[in-house]
Every structure is written in structure tokens, then in C-alpha cells.
Scaffold this active site. Sequence first.
Site, PDB file in Angstrom:
ATOM      1  N   LEU A   1       0.816  -1.220   0.000  1.00  0.00           N
ATOM      2  CA  LEU A   1       0.000   0.000   0.000  1.00  0.00           C
ATOM      3  C   LEU A   1       0.849   1.269   0.000  1.00  0.00           C
ATOM      4  O   LEU A   1       0.304   2.370  -0.028  1.00  0.00           O
ATOM      5  CB  LEU A   1      -0.926   0.015   1.219  1.00  0.00           C
ATOM      6  CG  LEU A   1      -2.024  -1.065   1.225  1.00  0.00           C
ATOM      7  CD1 LEU A   1      -2.786  -1.024   2.538  1.00  0.00           C
ATOM      8  CD2 LEU A   1      -2.971  -0.884   0.054  1.00  0.00           C
ATOM      9  N   ARG A   2       2.172   1.092   0.036  1.00  0.00           N
ATOM     10  CA  ARG A   2       3.026   2.275   0.067  1.00  0.00           C
ATOM     11  C   ARG A   2       2.878   3.096  -1.208  1.00  0.00           C
ATOM     12  O   ARG A   2       2.991   4.322  -1.194  1.00  0.00           O
ATOM     13  CB  ARG A   2       4.481   1.852   0.279  1.00  0.00           C
ATOM     14  CG  ARG A   2       5.435   3.011   0.533  1.00  0.00           C
ATOM     15  CD  ARG A   2       6.796   2.514   0.972  1.00  0.00           C
ATOM     16  NE  ARG A   2       6.736   1.996   2.328  1.00  0.00           N
ATOM     17  CZ  ARG A   2       7.646   1.192   2.857  1.00  0.00           C
ATOM     18  NH1 ARG A   2       8.669   0.785   2.133  1.00  0.00           N
ATOM     19  NH2 ARG A   2       7.537   0.776   4.112  1.00  0.00           N
TER      20      ARG A   2
END
Length: 335
Positions: free
Chosen positions: A272-273
Site C-alpha cells: 500500500l506504500r
Amino acid sequence: MTPVFPFPAIVGQEEMKQALLIACVEPRVGGVLVFGDRGTAKSTAVRALAGLLPPIETYEHCPYNSAPGSAPVNGDGRSRGNVVSKPAPVVDLPLGVTEDRVVGALDIEKALRKGEKAFEPGLLARANRGFLYIDEVNLLEDHIVDLLLDVAATGENVVERDGLSVRHPAKFVLVGSGNPEEGELRPQLLDRFGLSVEVETPRDIEMRIEVVRRRDAFERDPHGFCAQWASEVDALRTRIAEAQGRIGALETPEAVLRRASEICLALGADGLRGELTLIRAARAAAALNAADEISLEHLRAVAPAALRHRLRRDPLDEAGSSARIERGLAEAFAA
């Protein structure tokens, strides 16, 4: 002070310049990686940031660039002095640097001369609240990479050696540059960079001529050349400062959040970065453009830099990551 080539005078390389400006406005974006041909203004652009960054407030004699009101660093017995304004640091981390030079170590001179056990701060202390620049980052030794990963994750540098126990803040924007022909970057370090941009040698004859003309003019009369660009540098510095003040109030519409997730899912970005970086970079781009909220246009503008280094390798797709992103963006925004 030795003149530095002005940032606004750099010809072309718009994606690189945009990424660096975004990192100035929003340090949480996670730094910038610049890969490409030699002689494409990578180092020039990074070192020119020193003339753009708003000054920081710190103590006159503090080697850690501590913010006013912060607690003294343990093990530092020096008086910090009055609060002063100083240029934000842009620190070079050279290849072959020793671990002691990076993290700090026992002050040997003071130990021998006075018998005192004192800490000599390293490059991480100097870079606190500024930029740490690594040229040829893909050639950096593994143990230094591991050290940087630890500090980048915590924002603190902890030194436990030679009878010393020191913990000091080390929050900096990491900027790396290199030539991909000389080797790839370790995946753990690659993932720590928020934005990744690619630079190429200009193919347009007029652009090449202008690059040579400006560089030649700078080398013949550095002070005169910088004076010619002083107003543009001042305007860009003001724009960055205003964007830093504006970014906290910017709203992120639901449609932008949803589109960011759709893009990352469609491209198969790991974790999700990528989405967090995408939103932060888009917010900084909106702040630089004096917008009231983040738009889909801001999102699309920063998506290649935020995602190209996060794509999984596809052995059946010979297209490069940039081409895959452009294809995915075209499909996402056509929907």
C-alpha cells in the site's frame, strides 16, 4: 561561497525537477531516486536545492539542527546557544564512506587531549531536517545501505559503541542518483524511495544547444550567470514556501482516493506504500499549483514517478515500467 548552478536554469528534465520540488514541499513522500544517462543534470539539480529550500530555525551551536524547543541530545554537553536561522542542509554521502563518518563516533582528538569521552556527530546529524544525497547510489556498500534503511525507518540515529550511548534525530529526505548500466539497486532500498524518475540525454538539437550555452555561460562567469537567474530562484523559493504553508489544508476528494487505489490495483503495485506515496505526491503537486484540492490531473501527473519502481516484473511483458504505467493510466482514466 562557491556558486551553484541555478535550479530554474536547468533545461528540460521536467519530471526530475517536479519530483525534487515535491520532496521539498512534502518530505513524507519518501525521497527521490533519479536514474539515467551520465551528464543529464542529476547531481546539478540536487545540489541546486540548497538555494531553494526555506531556511530552518535551530540552535546556534547545535550539530544536529535540532528544532527550537526540542530536548538536548544525550551525550552532547555543548551549549546550544541562541535560536538562529540557517540554510536547510543538503549533505553529500560519498561512495566509500566509513560507517563512523555516517553515524558518528568517539571524538578521538578530545579523548586524547582532554581525556573526555565525547561524541563526534556524523553525516546523519548534519542532514537532519534537510536532504541527504547519494550519487551512484546503486554502488553503495551493503552495510551502509542497511544502516540507512534502519535510520530512514525510525527517523533516529542510535550509536552504541566505544562506551558511548547516543540517540539523535535524523529525519532527512533521501535523494539518490545513478546510472542503471552500473547495477541495480537493492529492492529494500529501492522501496524506501517515494519517487523514481528516469532521465535521458536530450534528442532535440535546440535543447542540446541551450544546455551547452547555459553551462558554458555559468562556467565562464558563475556569479554573473547566477545573478541573471536570481529573480527566478527567488520566485521558486517563495513558491515552495507558500506550498509548504498551504499543503496541510488541502482536501483529498473521495474520487481521487478511489482512483489512486484503482490505478495501483490495475498495475499490480506491491503493498500500500504506492497509494500513500501517490496521494502525498499529488497533494504536494496541488500545493505547488496553488490549487484548493487534489484533482485527478494532479494524480495522473505524479503517478509514473510514484509507481514505476513498485511494479512486479512480468516476464511476458517486454515493455518497460514507464510504458506499462502509461498504458495502465490511459485505461484507468478512460474508464
